[in-house]
Design an enzyme around this catalytic site. Structure first.
Site, PDB file in Angstrom:
ATOM      1  N   LYS A  12       0.857  -1.187   0.000  1.00 49.16           N
ATOM      2  CA  LYS A  12       0.000   0.000   0.000  1.00 49.16           C
ATOM      3  C   LYS A  12       0.890   1.232   0.000  1.00 49.16           C
ATOM      4  O   LYS A  12       1.693   1.435   0.911  1.00 49.16           O
ATOM      5  CB  LYS A  12      -0.917   0.002   1.221  1.00 49.16           C
ATOM      6  CG  LYS A  12      -1.854   1.197   1.286  1.00 49.16           C
ATOM      7  CD  LYS A  12      -2.759   1.116   2.509  1.00 49.16           C
ATOM      8  CE  LYS A  12      -3.700   2.292   2.603  1.00 49.16           C
ATOM      9  NZ  LYS A  12      -4.574   2.207   3.793  1.00 49.16           N
ATOM     10  N   LYS A  41      -2.266  -1.463  -3.678  1.00 46.36           N
ATOM     11  CA  LYS A  41      -3.099  -0.255  -3.636  1.00 46.36           C
ATOM     12  C   LYS A  41      -2.199   0.971  -3.746  1.00 46.36           C
ATOM     13  O   LYS A  41      -1.222   1.066  -2.994  1.00 46.36           O
ATOM     14  CB  LYS A  41      -3.899  -0.219  -2.321  1.00 46.36           C
ATOM     15  CG  LYS A  41      -4.817   0.990  -2.190  1.00 46.36           C
ATOM     16  CD  LYS A  41      -5.563   0.977  -0.860  1.00 46.36           C
ATOM     17  CE  LYS A  41      -6.494   2.176  -0.753  1.00 46.36           C
ATOM     18  NZ  LYS A  41      -7.223   2.223   0.529  1.00 46.36           N
TER      19      LYS A  41
END
Length: 343
Positions: free
Chosen positions: A216, A269
């Protein structure tokens, strides 16, 4: 001129679907659902057209709307009725996610994933318990009305990694107890998968899988989500615990650690600016791969479409197809319902 090879032979309407390398289906998609304990009516999210915060008593209705499009899975985010320094409403038995998940799993057949993080629940908006240095600086800001111009922002690590692990584990166990089918920790806390796996197993949820936000990034594409989930940091940023957008090899180290600790699904992400990372995870690990087509990616396509510059339906489909082509098995996206209806 040698024209014995003509790729166009396989592009006619009849054969084109037969040689298509990548297929996108509604069952690949996960729709985010925002449940808000502070409201008794639906609240439009201005920066994310077509999406709303819904009150707890409308969570089931909202999920049924998703299911009607053919999407089978949702990921639930909560906006609590109150916040504190540790984010204690995140693991409360009567917390917003816990209440919503009980109702959704009792009354629908949706596959329910829950996001596990503390940023929506802490008064400072960071993804865990603050370090003592960060707490002191936060208090200084509160008493002085801010920091002086030119002063360095957050010279120390903002979040106390190890103190946060127990709270994430307790939150995950409370979600599983409420009926969550899958747990998705998103805080990028070192050791979070091991801590959560241990807590789930100890509580009798050995069969509950974990989808880790394994890579992420500290991205500028999250802005609309922070409006939606009321989770923006009150000070500083998240560069001390989310990944540097410049780093690709580091993502492989992060993912490998989560695999060792017991992650079942590996998420990258954001999605579109990091398709190379999605492809690398697909190439190097045999776990299912997820990608989060984040709020900024969604909002910018809507903004361009509102100007008449792009065909929204076409670019949404093409974007998700590219994520699937890069290697994602699962795509979390705000386009889930619209694209599923087209499919």
């Amino acid at each position: 001129m040698n024209l014995t090879r003509r790729p166009r032979r396989l592009r006619s309407d009849g054969v084109r679907p037969l040689v298509r390398e990548t297929d996108l289906s509604a069952s690949d998609l996960v729709a985010p659902v925002f449940v808000d304990a502070t409201t008794d009516e639906r609240v439009p999210i201005e920066s994310m057209p077509g999406h709303e915060r819904v009150p707890v008593d409308q969570a089931v209705e909202r999920v049924r709307e998703v299911l009607e499009t053919g999407v089978e899975a949702v990921i639930v985010f909560g906006i609590p009725e109150s916040k504190d320094a540790e984010g204690s409403r995140a693991w409360a038995d009567d917390g917003v996610v816990q209440r919503a998940v009980r109702a959704i799993t009792d009354e629908t057949d949706a596959y329910v994933i829950t996001d596990v993080c503390l940023c929506e629940y802490t008064e400072h908006g960071h993804c865990g318990v603050l370090t003592s240095e960060a707490r002191e600086r936060s208090e200084e800001r509160s008493s002085s009305g801010g920091i002086e111009d030119g002063a360095r922002e957050d010279p120390h690590m903002t979040v106390d990694n190890d103190r946060t692990l127990d709270l994430l584990a307790e939150t995950a166990a409370s979600h599983a107890e409420a009926g969550a089918d899958m747990i998705a920790p998103s805080s990028m806390t070192d050791g979070m998968i091991g801590a959560i796996r241990g807590a789930l197993d100890e509580c009798g949820f050995e069969s509950t899988p974990i989808m880790s936000y394994a890579a992420k990034y500290e991205s500028a594409f999250y802005g609309p989500f922070r409006d939606a989930a009321d989770g923006a940091p009150a000070f500083g940023d998240r560069r001390h615990y989310q990944m540097d957008p410049a780093n690709g090899r580091e993502a492989m180290r992060e993912v490998a650690l989560d695999v060792e600790e017991g992650a079942d699904v590996l998420m990258v992400k954001p999605a579109l600016p990091y398709l190379d990372v999605v492809a690398d995870v697909r190439e190097n690990f045999d776990h299912p791969v997820a990608a989060y087509n984040v709020s900024g990616e969604y909002a910018m396509l809507h903004a361009a479409a509102e100007k008449g510059w792009l065909d929204l339906e076409a670019v949404a489909y093409e974007s998700l197809l590219s994520i699937k082509r890069a290697g994602a098995d699962i795509i979390v996206t705000y386009f889930a319902e619209d694209v599923a209806e087209r499919l």
